[in-house]
Design a protein around this motif. Structure first.
Motif, PDB file in Angstrom:
ATOM      1  N   UNK A  22       0.810  -1.233   0.000  1.00 52.08           N
ATOM      2  CA  UNK A  22       0.000   0.000   0.000  1.00 52.08           C
ATOM      3  C   UNK A  22       0.835   1.271   0.000  1.00 52.08           C
ATOM      4  N   UNK A  23       1.954   1.243  -0.713  1.00 52.34           N
ATOM      5  CA  UNK A  23       2.849   2.403  -0.756  1.00 52.34           C
ATOM      6  C   UNK A  23       3.113   2.818  -2.201  1.00 52.34           C
ATOM      7  N   UNK A  24       3.053   4.130  -2.429  1.00 52.30           N
ATOM      8  CA  UNK A  24       3.452   4.755  -3.681  1.00 52.30           C
ATOM      9  C   UNK A  24       4.735   5.541  -3.428  1.00 52.30           C
ATOM     10  N   UNK A  25       5.818   5.145  -4.058  1.00 48.90           N
ATOM     11  CA  UNK A  25       7.070   5.897  -3.994  1.00 48.90           C
ATOM     12  C   UNK A  25       7.038   6.908  -5.139  1.00 48.90           C
ATOM     13  N   UNK A  26       6.816   8.171  -4.801  1.00 38.66           N
ATOM     14  CA  UNK A  26       6.646   9.214  -5.804  1.00 38.66           C
ATOM     15  C   UNK A  26       7.915  10.055  -5.903  1.00 38.66           C
ATOM     16  N   UNK A  27       8.615   9.897  -7.009  1.00 46.27           N
ATOM     17  CA  UNK A  27       9.878  10.585  -7.247  1.00 46.27           C
ATOM     18  C   UNK A  27       9.568  11.776  -8.152  1.00 46.27           C
ATOM     19  N   UNK A  28       9.549  12.957  -7.580  1.00 46.77           N
ATOM     20  CA  UNK A  28       9.059  14.122  -8.305  1.00 46.77           C
ATOM     21  C   UNK A  28      10.043  14.593  -9.374  1.00 46.77           C
ATOM     22  N   UNK A  29       9.553  15.422 -10.287  1.00 44.20           N
ATOM     23  CA  UNK A  29      10.395  15.960 -11.339  1.00 44.20           C
ATOM     24  C   UNK A  29      11.575  16.714 -10.734  1.00 44.20           C
ATOM     25  N   UNK A  30      12.770  16.447 -11.256  1.00 45.21           N
ATOM     26  CA  UNK A  30      13.982  17.059 -10.714  1.00 45.21           C
ATOM     27  C   UNK A  30      14.614  16.262  -9.591  1.00 45.21           C
ATOM     28  N   UNK A  31      13.962  15.171  -9.198  1.00 43.01           N
ATOM     29  CA  UNK A  31      14.518  14.307  -8.143  1.00 43.01           C
ATOM     30  C   UNK A  31      15.209  13.107  -8.774  1.00 43.01           C
ATOM     31  N   UNK A  32      16.308  12.703  -8.166  1.00 45.05           N
ATOM     32  CA  UNK A  32      17.015  11.490  -8.597  1.00 45.05           C
ATOM     33  C   UNK A  32      17.381  10.679  -7.376  1.00 45.05           C
ATOM     34  N   UNK A  33      17.063   9.384  -7.422  1.00 44.23           N
ATOM     35  CA  UNK A  33      17.567   8.441  -6.422  1.00 44.23           C
ATOM     36  C   UNK A  33      18.798   7.779  -7.028  1.00 44.23           C
ATOM     37  N   UNK A  34      19.929   7.941  -6.350  1.00 41.42           N
ATOM     38  CA  UNK A  34      21.199   7.416  -6.865  1.00 41.42           C
ATOM     39  C   UNK A  34      21.719   6.370  -5.888  1.00 41.42           C
ATOM     40  N   UNK A  35      21.699   5.135  -6.314  1.00 36.63           N
ATOM     41  CA  UNK A  35      22.105   4.033  -5.442  1.00 36.63           C
ATOM     42  C   UNK A  35      23.628   3.895  -5.413  1.00 36.63           C
ATOM     43  N   UNK A  36      24.131   3.400  -4.299  1.00 38.83           N
ATOM     44  CA  UNK A  36      25.560   3.094  -4.218  1.00 38.83           C
ATOM     45  C   UNK A  36      25.865   1.874  -5.080  1.00 38.83           C
ATOM     46  N   UNK A  37      27.151   1.709  -5.393  1.00 37.33           N
ATOM     47  CA  UNK A  37      27.539   0.512  -6.137  1.00 37.33           C
ATOM     48  C   UNK A  37      28.495  -0.371  -5.317  1.00 37.33           C
ATOM     49  N   UNK A  38      28.355  -0.292  -4.002  1.00 35.98           N
ATOM     50  CA  UNK A  38      29.121  -1.190  -3.126  1.00 35.98           C
ATOM     51  C   UNK A  38      28.297  -2.452  -2.898  1.00 35.98           C
ATOM     52  N   UNK A  39      28.733  -3.594  -3.420  1.00 36.67           N
ATOM     53  CA  UNK A  39      27.919  -4.803  -3.291  1.00 36.67           C
ATOM     54  C   UNK A  39      27.543  -5.138  -1.847  1.00 36.67           C
ATOM     55  N   UNK A  40      28.422  -4.808  -0.878  1.00 36.96           N
ATOM     56  CA  UNK A  40      28.123  -5.134   0.521  1.00 36.96           C
ATOM     57  C   UNK A  40      26.870  -4.417   1.021  1.00 36.96           C
ATOM     58  N   UNK A  41      26.533  -3.306   0.377  1.00 35.31           N
ATOM     59  CA  UNK A  41      25.328  -2.574   0.791  1.00 35.31           C
ATOM     60  C   UNK A  41      24.055  -3.349   0.489  1.00 35.31           C
ATOM     61  N   UNK A  42      24.145  -4.386  -0.353  1.00 38.91           N
ATOM     62  CA  UNK A  42      22.938  -5.107  -0.788  1.00 38.91           C
ATOM     63  C   UNK A  42      22.841  -6.484  -0.143  1.00 38.91           C
TER      64      UNK A  42
END
Length: 451
Positions: A96-116
């Motif tokens: 029941x969740x909507x993740x709304x990423x508004x215009x001008x927003x960026x989600x930038x994930x790390x690329x450290x495998x240990x983080x996952x």
């Protein structure tokens, strides 16, 4: 047949031609029952929870807190306003969740495998196993969405990209576990195995919407719809050119609408799958079915692919009103081999405009020439109103087996203006062509020349 120019003009019998008509009523019934999720009124803005859109601060704990608040409230919308939000680790959805990423927003994930880590239940090229978490992951959720005009950046072009050259042993082990029916709890990968995670994965979910966001730079497959149903993907765009950056992978998926998508991928745009080999054949109650793809712009390796992992079966696929915005290796590509088993049936493709391709329409039961003992059934495949400017290799390819022929293929109103090889058709029966032109259309015959 290896001719540069070929005119094929065959009149099919009316009875069979009727069955090959595009089943609009069936498409309408699928689309009408796919309902987009509705969310509670509660909203939480990540900035108010302490998020910083400065591309440096680690917002992982903030996004986790936002999900927890939504869970406590019975659902809601997480608003991500303008800014660049670094997240060192995955986003795990609740229902029941909507993740709304508004215009001008960026989600930038790390690329450290240990983080996952820790490992989560996922799938890798058709085999269920435990691996690094997908960057955005939903398991056993209902009513979930990713919306807005913002960007999701998987940072897949550096460390994750380097995994490709090292994945062989892990990949082979996963396939051995599939073939040997290794218990799921013992299929643990992650560190040392170099199997890259998907960017976004929905596992065992219902009522999903992905709308208008832009997906960039994925480590592996971009959007994986796994064992999920009632899914709408619309208005999204891509720029994701790393290894195996498929755009959308429905796998064991049911009731899926994909529309108005602008692809730009390093691999297949849409790749419909249904499990691999022994494990897939054990899941025949969960074929991929009732998938509608329409009004899309293709750019990448292949436009629409079925396979090669399709062992639980793929049926009722409808593709219409799509065109290319650049080069494709193959336009429509159905591929399986004698390791897979399963079936591909009831596929309808119409109103497709292709520019330059390597092969325009390609159906093969002998992908990579691999496998034995489990030949697939391919039947009831229908193409109509398709144009292509140039095929650098083949216009139309159909490849079955002598003892397992591809059956009931119709091609109606197909025009491929230029092709190196016009048609290769082997081990198929009931291939009916009406108004199929490859190369220059023939006009009236010339008169006998005088000597």
């Amino acid at each position: 047949m290896n001719l540069k120019y070929l005119l094929l003009f065959l009149i099919s019998c009316a009875g069979f031609a009727q069955k090959s008509d595009f089943p609009t009523a069936k498409v309408d019934s699928i689309v009408n029952r796919i309902q987009v999720p509705v969310f509670p009124a509660y909203q939480v803005n990540v900035i108010k929870l302490g998020a910083k859109g400065d591309s440096v601060f680690n917002n992982k704990a903030v996004f986790d807190k936002a999900m927890a608040l939504c869970k406590k409230k019975g659902g809601g919308t997480i608003i991500v306003p303008k800014g660049i939000y670094k997240i060192n680790g995955p986003i795990h959805f609740v229902s029941n969740v909507n993740l709304k990423i508004e215009e001008g927003a960026k989600i930038k994930f790390s690329d450290n495998p240990k983080d996952y880590l820790p490992l989560v239940l996922t799938s890798w090229e058709g085999t269920m196993l435990y691996n690094y978490s997908p960057l955005i992951y939903a398991a056993d959720c209902t009513n979930i969405a990713i919306t807005g005009q913002g960007v999701i950046d998987g940072e897949g072009g550096k460390i994750w990209k380097s995994f490709k050259a090292k994945e062989g042993p892990g990949k082979n082990l996963s396939r051995d576990m599939n073939h040997n029916n290794t218990p799921g709890k013992d299929r643990k990968f992650g560190e040392g195995y170099f199997l890259r995670p998907q960017m976004i994965q929905f596992l065992n979910c219902k009522n999903i919407l992905v709308e208008n966001v832009r997906i960039e730079n994925s480590p592996f497959w971009c959007l994986h719809l796994l064992k999920s149903q009632n899914i709408t993907v619309r208005g999204i765009s891509y720029k994701s050119l790393n290894h195996n950056n498929d755009g959308i992978d429905p796998e064991y998926a049911k009731d899926v609408l994909i529309e108005n998508v602008t692809f730009d991928n390093g691999d297949d745009n849409v790749a419909i799958k249904a499990g691999r080999d022994h494990e897939g054949r054990a899941n025949t109650a969960m074929p991929s079915e009732n998938i509608v793809i329409r009004n899309c712009n293709f750019k990448g390796l292949h436009g629409v692919v079925i396979g090669s992992e399709m062992s639980a079966g793929v049926q009722n696929v409808f593709v219409e009103n799509c065109k290319t915005a650049g080069y494709l290796k193959r336009g429509i590509y159905l591929k399986t081999n004698a390791d897979r088993g399963g079936y591909i049936k009831n596929v309808f493709v119409r109103n497709i405009q292709l520019d330059q391709v390597e092969d325009c329409l390609y159906i093969t039961a002998n992908y990579h020439g691999e496998g034995k003992g489990y030949q697939s059934d391919i039947s009831n495949i229908h193409f109509s109103n398709i144009t292509c400017n140039k095929a650098l290799e083949s216009g139309i390819v159909i490849q079955g087996f002598p003892d397992k022929k591809i059956k009931n293929i119709t091609l109606n109103n197909i025009e491929i203006k230029e092709a190196k090889n016009a048609l290769s058709n082997e081990n198929a029966e009931n291939v009916l062509m009406t108004d199929v032109f490859i190369g220059n259309r023939a006009t009236v015959p010339t008169a006998v020349s005088k000597h």
